[in-house]
Design a protein around this motif. Structure first.
Motif, PDB file in Angstrom:
ATOM      1  N   GLU A   1      -2.131   8.820  19.344  1.00 34.15           N
ATOM      2  CA  GLU A   1      -1.775   7.558  18.713  1.00 34.15           C
ATOM      3  C   GLU A   1      -2.540   7.371  17.421  1.00 34.15           C
ATOM      4  O   GLU A   1      -3.726   7.691  17.345  1.00 34.15           O
ATOM      5  N   THR A   2      -1.859   6.814  16.420  1.00 34.45           N
ATOM      6  CA  THR A   2      -2.473   6.511  15.136  1.00 34.45           C
ATOM      7  C   THR A   2      -2.997   5.080  15.171  1.00 34.45           C
ATOM      8  O   THR A   2      -2.292   4.174  15.635  1.00 34.45           O
ATOM      9  N   THR A   3      -4.223   4.885  14.702  1.00 36.94           N
ATOM     10  CA  THR A   3      -4.794   3.545  14.625  1.00 36.94           C
ATOM     11  C   THR A   3      -4.024   2.753  13.570  1.00 36.94           C
ATOM     12  O   THR A   3      -3.880   3.222  12.437  1.00 36.94           O
ATOM     13  N   PRO A   4      -3.505   1.576  13.921  1.00 39.33           N
ATOM     14  CA  PRO A   4      -2.713   0.789  12.965  1.00 39.33           C
ATOM     15  C   PRO A   4      -3.482   0.534  11.659  1.00 39.33           C
ATOM     16  O   PRO A   4      -4.661   0.211  11.680  1.00 39.33           O
ATOM     17  N   GLY A   5      -2.791   0.725  10.544  1.00 36.71           N
ATOM     18  CA  GLY A   5      -3.375   0.478   9.243  1.00 36.71           C
ATOM     19  C   GLY A   5      -4.253   1.602   8.719  1.00 36.71           C
ATOM     20  O   GLY A   5      -4.871   1.466   7.667  1.00 36.71           O
ATOM     21  N   THR A   6      -4.320   2.716   9.453  1.00 36.21           N
ATOM     22  CA  THR A   6      -5.149   3.852   9.032  1.00 36.21           C
ATOM     23  C   THR A   6      -4.373   5.142   9.257  1.00 36.21           C
ATOM     24  O   THR A   6      -3.259   5.132   9.769  1.00 36.21           O
ATOM     25  N   LYS A   7      -5.020   6.254   8.918  1.00 37.67           N
ATOM     26  CA  LYS A   7      -4.458   7.573   9.222  1.00 37.67           C
ATOM     27  C   LYS A   7      -5.203   8.230  10.375  1.00 37.67           C
ATOM     28  O   LYS A   7      -4.968   9.390  10.682  1.00 37.67           O
ATOM     29  N   LEU A   8      -6.109   7.469  11.019  1.00 36.57           N
ATOM     30  CA  LEU A   8      -6.892   8.015  12.134  1.00 36.57           C
ATOM     31  C   LEU A   8      -6.011   8.199  13.362  1.00 36.57           C
ATOM     32  O   LEU A   8      -5.281   7.289  13.753  1.00 36.57           O
ATOM     33  N   VAL A   9      -6.119   9.393  13.970  1.00 37.78           N
ATOM     34  CA  VAL A   9      -5.352   9.700  15.174  1.00 37.78           C
ATOM     35  C   VAL A   9      -6.337   9.985  16.303  1.00 37.78           C
ATOM     36  O   VAL A   9      -7.361  10.644  16.101  1.00 37.78           O
ATOM     37  N   HIS A  10      -6.017   9.474  17.500  1.00 39.40           N
ATOM     38  CA  HIS A  10      -6.848   9.719  18.682  1.00 39.40           C
ATOM     39  C   HIS A  10      -5.972  10.185  19.844  1.00 39.40           C
ATOM     40  O   HIS A  10      -4.823   9.756  19.970  1.00 39.40           O
ATOM     41  N   ALA A  11      -6.550  11.043  20.669  1.00 39.07           N
ATOM     42  CA  ALA A  11      -5.925  11.442  21.928  1.00 39.07           C
ATOM     43  C   ALA A  11      -6.403  10.452  22.983  1.00 39.07           C
ATOM     44  O   ALA A  11      -7.604  10.323  23.219  1.00 39.07           O
ATOM     45  N   LEU A  12      -5.460   9.736  23.589  1.00 39.60           N
ATOM     46  CA  LEU A  12      -5.800   8.688  24.547  1.00 39.60           C
ATOM     47  C   LEU A  12      -5.334   9.057  25.944  1.00 39.60           C
ATOM     48  O   LEU A  12      -4.252   9.598  26.131  1.00 39.60           O
ATOM     49  N   GLY A  13      -6.176   8.735  26.908  1.00 38.52           N
ATOM     50  CA  GLY A  13      -5.848   8.959  28.309  1.00 38.52           C
ATOM     51  C   GLY A  13      -6.910   8.316  29.174  1.00 38.52           C
ATOM     52  O   GLY A  13      -7.769   7.580  28.678  1.00 38.52           O
ATOM     53  N   SER A  14      -6.878   8.607  30.462  1.00 31.40           N
ATOM     54  CA  SER A  14      -7.883   8.029  31.353  1.00 31.40           C
ATOM     55  C   SER A  14      -8.284   9.030  32.431  1.00 31.40           C
ATOM     56  O   SER A  14      -7.529   9.945  32.774  1.00 31.40           O
ATOM     57  N   ILE A  15      -9.500   8.825  32.917  1.00 35.26           N
ATOM     58  CA  ILE A  15     -10.048   9.642  33.991  1.00 35.26           C
ATOM     59  C   ILE A  15     -10.569   8.696  35.060  1.00 35.26           C
ATOM     60  O   ILE A  15     -11.316   7.758  34.754  1.00 35.26           O
ATOM     61  N   ALA A  16     -10.188   8.939  36.300  1.00 34.51           N
ATOM     62  CA  ALA A  16     -10.617   8.083  37.405  1.00 34.51           C
ATOM     63  C   ALA A  16     -11.765   8.741  38.162  1.00 34.51           C
ATOM     64  O   ALA A  16     -11.713   9.931  38.466  1.00 34.51           O
ATOM     65  N   ASN A  17     -12.792   7.955  38.433  1.00 35.62           N
ATOM     66  CA  ASN A  17     -13.876   8.384  39.317  1.00 35.62           C
ATOM     67  C   ASN A  17     -13.521   7.864  40.704  1.00 35.62           C
ATOM     68  O   ASN A  17     -13.709   6.687  41.004  1.00 35.62           O
ATOM     69  N   THR A  18     -12.976   8.730  41.538  1.00 36.94           N
ATOM     70  CA  THR A  18     -12.520   8.311  42.864  1.00 36.94           C
ATOM     71  C   THR A  18     -13.607   8.446  43.922  1.00 36.94           C
ATOM     72  O   THR A  18     -13.335   8.260  45.100  1.00 36.94           O
ATOM     73  N   THR A  19     -14.831   8.756  43.495  1.00 35.25           N
ATOM     74  CA  THR A  19     -15.939   8.885  44.435  1.00 35.25           C
ATOM     75  C   THR A  19     -16.648   7.548  44.601  1.00 35.25           C
ATOM     76  O   THR A  19     -16.388   6.594  43.878  1.00 35.25           O
ATOM     77  N   ASN A  20     -17.578   7.502  45.545  1.00 37.58           N
ATOM     78  CA  ASN A  20     -18.351   6.282  45.769  1.00 37.58           C
ATOM     79  C   ASN A  20     -19.729   6.361  45.119  1.00 37.58           C
ATOM     80  O   ASN A  20     -20.657   5.677  45.533  1.00 37.58           O
ATOM     81  N   ARG A  21     -19.865   7.222  44.095  1.00 43.49           N
ATOM     82  CA  ARG A  21     -21.131   7.316  43.367  1.00 43.49           C
ATOM     83  C   ARG A  21     -20.865   7.375  41.867  1.00 43.49           C
ATOM     84  O   ARG A  21     -19.781   7.740  41.430  1.00 43.49           O
TER      85      ARG A  21
END
Length: 85
Positions: free
Chosen positions: A7-27
């Protein structure tokens, strides 16, 4: 890890790879680094990028945002998730 979008940051030419990582542990997870491969239109590897998080709490999700400086990159894929501490 989730799917990754570029995704490109609105108003700029900066691009980032966006996603998520889940910590499914209890620590807590410390010093988590995600590494991604970047690909061009035909699907050829063109570069790598990464992001880092000090701590991911138990049963929490981290929304990463890795900078993409390779202008030919149109897609990304998570290749490594490491706890560095």
């Amino acid at each position: 890890a989730s799917a990754v979008t570029l995704e490109t940051t609105p108003g700029t030419k900066l691009v980032h790879a966006l996603g998520s990582i889940a910590n499914t542990t209890n620590r807590q997870r410390f010093g988590v680094k995600v590494e991604l491969d970047l690909f061009d239109v035909p699907g050829r590897w063109v570069a790598k990028t990464s992001d880092y998080k000090d701590v991911i709490e138990p049963n929490a999700e981290w929304k990463f945002s890795a900078p993409v400086v390779e202008t030919k990159a149109v897609s990304a894929k998570v290749v490594t998730i490491r706890e560095t501490k």
